[in-house]
Design a protein around this motif. Structure first.
Motif, short mmCIF file in Angstrom:
data_model
loop_
_atom_site.label_atom_id
_atom_site.label_comp_id
_atom_site.label_asym_id
_atom_site.label_seq_id
_atom_site.Cartn_x
_atom_site.Cartn_y
_atom_site.Cartn_z
N LEU A 84 43.40 47.15 -93.94
CA LEU A 84 42.16 46.43 -93.63
C LEU A 84 42.39 45.13 -92.87
O LEU A 84 41.61 44.78 -91.98
N CYS A 85 43.47 44.41 -93.20
CA CYS A 85 43.75 43.14 -92.51
C CYS A 85 43.88 43.36 -91.01
O CYS A 85 43.38 42.56 -90.20
N MET A 86 44.54 44.43 -90.61
CA MET A 86 44.78 44.68 -89.18
C MET A 86 43.61 45.42 -88.54
O MET A 86 43.29 45.17 -87.38
N GLN A 87 42.97 46.28 -89.30
CA GLN A 87 41.75 46.91 -88.77
C GLN A 87 40.71 45.85 -88.46
O GLN A 87 40.00 45.93 -87.46
N GLU B 130 37.55 42.90 -84.52
CA GLU B 130 37.12 41.62 -83.96
C GLU B 130 37.52 41.50 -82.50
O GLU B 130 36.77 41.01 -81.66
N LEU B 131 38.73 41.95 -82.23
CA LEU B 131 39.23 41.91 -80.85
C LEU B 131 38.36 42.78 -79.94
O LEU B 131 37.98 42.37 -78.85
N ARG B 132 38.03 43.96 -80.41
CA ARG B 132 37.20 44.84 -79.59
C ARG B 132 35.78 44.31 -79.44
O ARG B 132 35.15 44.46 -78.40
N LYS B 133 35.29 43.67 -80.49
CA LYS B 133 33.92 43.14 -80.45
C LYS B 133 33.82 41.94 -79.50
O LYS B 133 32.89 41.84 -78.71
N ASN B 134 34.79 41.03 -79.57
CA ASN B 134 34.69 39.77 -78.81
C ASN B 134 35.60 39.72 -77.59
O ASN B 134 35.58 38.73 -76.87
N SER B 135 36.41 40.73 -77.39
CA SER B 135 37.46 40.69 -76.35
C SER B 135 38.30 39.43 -76.48
O SER B 135 38.80 38.89 -75.48
N HIS B 136 38.44 38.96 -77.69
CA HIS B 136 39.22 37.75 -77.93
C HIS B 136 39.59 37.67 -79.41
O HIS B 136 38.89 38.23 -80.24
#
Ligand code: SF4
Length: 206
Positions: free
Chosen positions: A20-23, A28-34
């Protein structure tokens, strides 16, 4: 599949095996591109730990930070990725080797993230309601399981909660390797490292 040489393009597919920590970081990365600094560092070291090469890791971040221009990517982000891999900086001990992927122990004891940061272990950093929502959003919805998770985190048994989710998600595969005597008991011990979680999940499902 092959986990010895994953590519940048394979990460989306492999993320089903992430704890879960990495998912959470991946989403978040995919949602915000950051992702903010500590999240990037935690995730970069984890990706290194699953065998992503430095070149593929750079490609992964370059493509993921799609709203950021090349020159800004180079000036603000590239160095830290190379540093994590030991390609630049650090003392001579670390050169060529870089930093070790974080264990659960480390993630469970580091200072809690502040608002807008996503690093750390969500079993610890999320309040129970948000944690259950997060689990449901990644497809963990069994009510008895979620109740067990809630009790675990209430007793601050965070990595027990994580292992509970792992065991549930891999129930059939664990039964099979046990019944057929394919894995020893120690291979089914508690997972204590995000990279061990990934590896065990991948091996059980492939
Ligand atoms: Fe990640 Fe470990 Fe927390 Fe599981 S217990 S979510 S592997 S830090």
């Amino acid at each position: 599949g092959d986990i010895t040489t994953p590519t940048a393009a394979a990460i989306d597919g492999l993320s089903q095996h992430f704890p879960l920590c990495m998912q959470n970081l991946h989403r978040e990365l995919r949602k915000n591109s950051h992702l903010k600094h500590f999240g990037r560092l935690q995730y970069t070291l984890f990706l290194k730990g699953i065998g992503l090469s430095l070149q593929e890791c750079i490609l992964f971040w370059r493509k993921s930070f799609k709203l950021i221009a090349d020159d800004k990517f180079k000036s603000d982000y590239l160095y830290n990725i190379r540093h994590a891999y030991g390609d630049v900086g650090g003392d001579s001990n670390r050169r060529g080797r870089g930093y070790t992927p974080y264990s659960c122990q480390k993630l469970l004891t580091e200072p809690a993230p502040s608002a807008g940061q996503t690093h750390g272990c969500p079993y610890r950093t999320y309040n129970p309601d948000n944690l259950l929502s997060l689990l449901q959003s990644v497809g963990v919805s069994d009510r008895t399981l979620l109740q067990g998770v809630k009790e675990d985190v209430g007793k601050q048994r965070y990595h027990i909660a994580c292992n509970r989710v792992f065991d549930y998600a891999h129930k059939a595969q664990i039964k099979k390797v046990k019944d057929e005597g394919l894995w020893s008991a120690s291979e089914l011990d508690l997972v204590l490292h995000p990279n061990a979680y990934f590896k065990r999940s991948f091996l059980l499902k492939n």
